[in-house]
Design a protein around this motif. Structure first.
Motif, PDB file in Angstrom:
ATOM      1  N   GLN A   5       0.803  -1.219   0.000  1.00  0.00           N
ATOM      2  CA  GLN A   5       0.000   0.000   0.000  1.00  0.00           C
ATOM      3  C   GLN A   5       0.837   1.272   0.000  1.00  0.00           C
ATOM      4  OE1 GLN A   5      -2.420  -0.832   3.527  1.00  0.00           O
ATOM      5  NE2 GLN A   5      -4.145  -1.247   2.168  1.00  0.00           N
ATOM      6  N   LYS A   6       2.156   1.142  -0.028  1.00  0.00           N
ATOM      7  CA  LYS A   6       2.992   2.340   0.053  1.00  0.00           C
ATOM      8  C   LYS A   6       4.026   2.352  -1.060  1.00  0.00           C
ATOM      9  CE  LYS A   6       5.526   5.158   3.312  1.00  0.00           C
ATOM     10  NZ  LYS A   6       5.928   5.349   4.698  1.00  0.00           N
ATOM     11  N   LEU A   7       4.178   3.528  -1.646  1.00  0.00           N
ATOM     12  CA  LEU A   7       5.128   3.749  -2.735  1.00  0.00           C
ATOM     13  C   LEU A   7       6.088   4.858  -2.327  1.00  0.00           C
ATOM     14  CD1 LEU A   7       6.116   3.726  -5.728  1.00  0.00           C
ATOM     15  CD2 LEU A   7       4.215   5.255  -6.229  1.00  0.00           C
ATOM     16  N   LEU A   8       7.380   4.575  -2.441  1.00  0.00           N
ATOM     17  CA  LEU A   8       8.411   5.588  -2.205  1.00  0.00           C
ATOM     18  C   LEU A   8       9.035   5.916  -3.562  1.00  0.00           C
ATOM     19  CD1 LEU A   8      10.157   4.032   0.943  1.00  0.00           C
ATOM     20  CD2 LEU A   8       8.435   5.853   0.882  1.00  0.00           C
ATOM     21  N   PRO A   9       8.644   7.058  -4.153  1.00  0.00           N
ATOM     22  CA  PRO A   9       9.194   7.408  -5.466  1.00  0.00           C
ATOM     23  C   PRO A   9      10.725   7.434  -5.438  1.00  0.00           C
ATOM     24  CG  PRO A   9       7.394   8.876  -4.890  1.00  0.00           C
ATOM     25  CD  PRO A   9       7.714   8.062  -3.661  1.00  0.00           C
ATOM     26  N   GLY A  48      -0.391  -8.145  -3.738  1.00  0.00           N
ATOM     27  CA  GLY A  48      -1.591  -7.353  -3.981  1.00  0.00           C
ATOM     28  C   GLY A  48      -1.230  -5.885  -3.930  1.00  0.00           C
ATOM     29  N   LEU A  49      -1.205  -5.256  -5.090  1.00  0.00           N
ATOM     30  CA  LEU A  49      -0.865  -3.838  -5.186  1.00  0.00           C
ATOM     31  C   LEU A  49      -2.117  -3.028  -4.892  1.00  0.00           C
ATOM     32  CD1 LEU A  49       1.633  -2.170  -5.986  1.00  0.00           C
ATOM     33  CD2 LEU A  49       0.778  -2.193  -8.318  1.00  0.00           C
ATOM     34  N   LEU A  63       8.517  -0.138  -3.385  1.00  0.00           N
ATOM     35  CA  LEU A  63       7.238  -0.479  -2.786  1.00  0.00           C
ATOM     36  C   LEU A  63       7.498  -1.039  -1.394  1.00  0.00           C
ATOM     37  CD1 LEU A  63       5.745  -2.326  -5.880  1.00  0.00           C
ATOM     38  CD2 LEU A  63       5.171  -0.016  -5.074  1.00  0.00           C
ATOM     39  N   VAL A  64       6.638  -0.652  -0.449  1.00  0.00           N
ATOM     40  CA  VAL A  64       6.749  -1.146   0.916  1.00  0.00           C
ATOM     41  C   VAL A  64       5.548  -2.048   1.178  1.00  0.00           C
ATOM     42  CG1 VAL A  64       6.949  -0.527   3.359  1.00  0.00           C
ATOM     43  CG2 VAL A  64       7.885   1.007   1.605  1.00  0.00           C
TER      44      VAL A  64
END
Length: 181
Positions: A5-9, A48-49, A63-64
């Motif tokens: 559920q978390k994205l770090l660009p 599951g994105l 992605l975390v």
């Protein structure tokens, strides 16, 4: 299934040692356009994105997962078209005009000094051949810059162009020859 559920660009804020230890998730461009998807990491792990709406994954993003594990996104090799101007039948500026036209059609591309890299779409290839562009197939990672039409802040303002009157609610859809919009 491991939920993400978390994205770090570009791995923003992570120490280099953590980036080095992160697993790799290689995805073709079309799969990186979805904010919600069920994926596999290629080693049997189901993912599951579940990212915020409008998220697009770029090569180098991290992605975390819910368990704290990290996955570095890479652009997977895919079938592409290299497009060059035709020296015999063309004129200066043809490639620039084509890039502008493809942008108006919402076709993703990588623009280089002497060529464009496009998705390997057979319909698009036929259309380009009819215009006398020189095409060459290539298998390589594809990570084009975002189209302006995909940026939420641009989409929210009123457009004064007729070509923007269609519904933008079809994420992942590429406009081009044969598109019914």
């Amino acid at each position: 299934m491991l939920i993400i559920q978390k994205l770090l660009p570009q791995g923003e804020g992570l120490a280099p040692v953590l980036l080095k230890r992160a697993g790799v998730l290689a995805l073709p461009f079309a799969h990186r356009q979805h904010h919600e998807a069920n994926l596999s990491n290629g080693e049997g792990l189901e993912l599951g994105l579940r990212l915020p709406k409008g998220s697009t994954l770029r090569g180098g993003d991290v992605l975390v997962a819910e368990d704290g594990s990290l996955l570095r996104v890479e652009a997977a090799p895919e079938h592409l078209l290299l497009v060059r101007a035709n020296a015999e039948h063309g004129k200066p500026g043809d490639l620039l005009r084509l890039a502008h036209q493809l942008g108006e059609m919402h076709v993703h591309m990588e623009a280089h000094d002497d060529h464009l890299r496009l998705p390997g779409d057979p319909q698009l290839a036929q259309w380009l051949e009819r215009q006398h562009f020189v095409l060459a197939p290539e298998v390589a990672p594809f990570d084009p810059p975002a189209l302006l039409s995909q940026l939420p802040e641009v989409m929210e303002h009123n457009h004064d162009h007729d070509h923007h009157d269609h519904d933008h609610g079809h994420a992942g859809h590429v406009h081009g020859p044969g598109c019914n919009h």
